[in-house]
Design an enzyme around this catalytic site. Structure first.
Site, PDB file in Angstrom:
ATOM      1  N   HIS A  43      66.353 -12.520  59.219  1.00  0.00           N
ATOM      2  CA  HIS A  43      66.652 -13.764  59.938  1.00  0.00           C
ATOM      3  C   HIS A  43      66.849 -14.903  58.944  1.00  0.00           C
ATOM      4  O   HIS A  43      65.964 -15.163  58.121  1.00  0.00           O
ATOM      5  CB  HIS A  43      65.500 -14.137  60.884  1.00  0.00           C
ATOM      6  CG  HIS A  43      65.430 -13.275  62.090  1.00  0.00           C
ATOM      7  ND1 HIS A  43      64.842 -12.034  62.081  1.00  0.00           N
ATOM      8  CD2 HIS A  43      65.875 -13.481  63.344  1.00  0.00           C
ATOM      9  CE1 HIS A  43      64.932 -11.510  63.293  1.00  0.00           C
ATOM     10  NE2 HIS A  43      65.557 -12.358  64.080  1.00  0.00           N
ATOM     11  N   ALA A  73      63.536  -5.359  55.210  1.00  0.00           N
ATOM     12  CA  ALA A  73      63.449  -5.396  56.668  1.00  0.00           C
ATOM     13  C   ALA A  73      62.499  -6.494  57.151  1.00  0.00           C
ATOM     14  O   ALA A  73      61.472  -6.765  56.529  1.00  0.00           O
ATOM     15  CB  ALA A  73      62.973  -4.045  57.199  1.00  0.00           C
ATOM     16  N   ALA A  91      59.928  -6.258  52.396  1.00  0.00           N
ATOM     17  CA  ALA A  91      59.903  -6.201  53.853  1.00  0.00           C
ATOM     18  C   ALA A  91      58.784  -7.064  54.430  1.00  0.00           C
ATOM     19  O   ALA A  91      57.688  -7.142  53.881  1.00  0.00           O
ATOM     20  CB  ALA A  91      59.723  -4.755  54.312  1.00  0.00           C
TER      21      ALA A  91
END
Length: 163
Positions: A43, A73, A91
């Site tokens: 994002h 991720a 991540a």
């Protein structure tokens, strides 16, 4: 394509996983360099409305991502951040401040862990580690037998590598 028409700047050889989010209201404030990889659910947020009801304004800032960066991720990048070239963001990280070029960062908030060069040196003898070929992937036509073999070899937290 719609966000690029609105000003999102993406360099060549950009790859990204499913469910990535590029702030649609301010996509023109995002610049992504060449050869950048995003994993799934990255994002990029150019605005932060957390204080709007208190002060009447939304915080806003550019996001710049340098060449050859890897973003893991479920990473969230907040307004006003530059992620340097040749860097890795682990991540689940929340990036609140600039990431130095050539460095590995991870955490909430993301903190510097080591240089990418130092991180890669941990894998100098990768040929001696547990390696699986492309035939152990869906794109390589993995069989049920190979799935079982992989599960057995990767028991008890063991890590392998796949092409």
């Amino acid at each position: 394509k719609v966000l690029k028409r609105k000003g999102l700047s993406i360099g060549k050889n950009f790859s990204y996983g499913h469910y990535c989010f590029f702030d649609p209201a301010h996509c023109f404030l995002i610049t992504i360099g060449d050869d950048v990889t995003f994993s799934t659910r990255v994002h990029l947020l150019c605005h932060d409305a957390s204080i709007k009801k208190y002060v009447g304004y939304t915080k806003i800032g550019r996001i710049n991502i340098g060449d050859h960066a890897f973003i893991g991720a479920n990473v969230t990048v907040l307004p006003g951040v530059t992620i340097g070239s040749n860097s890795i963001v682990g991540a689940g990280s929340v990036v609140t401040k600039n990431i130095e070029a050539g460095m590995v960062y991870a955490g909430v908030p993301a903190k510097k862990l080591c240089a990418v060069k130092e991180y890669i040196e941990r894998f100098d003898n990768i040929e001696k580690m547990l390696i699986f070929g492309e035939e152990y992937t869906f794109r390589g036509g993995i069989t049920e037998e190979k799935k079982i073999e992989m599960k057995e070899k990767l028991q008890n937290g063991k890590i392998g590598f796949v092409r």
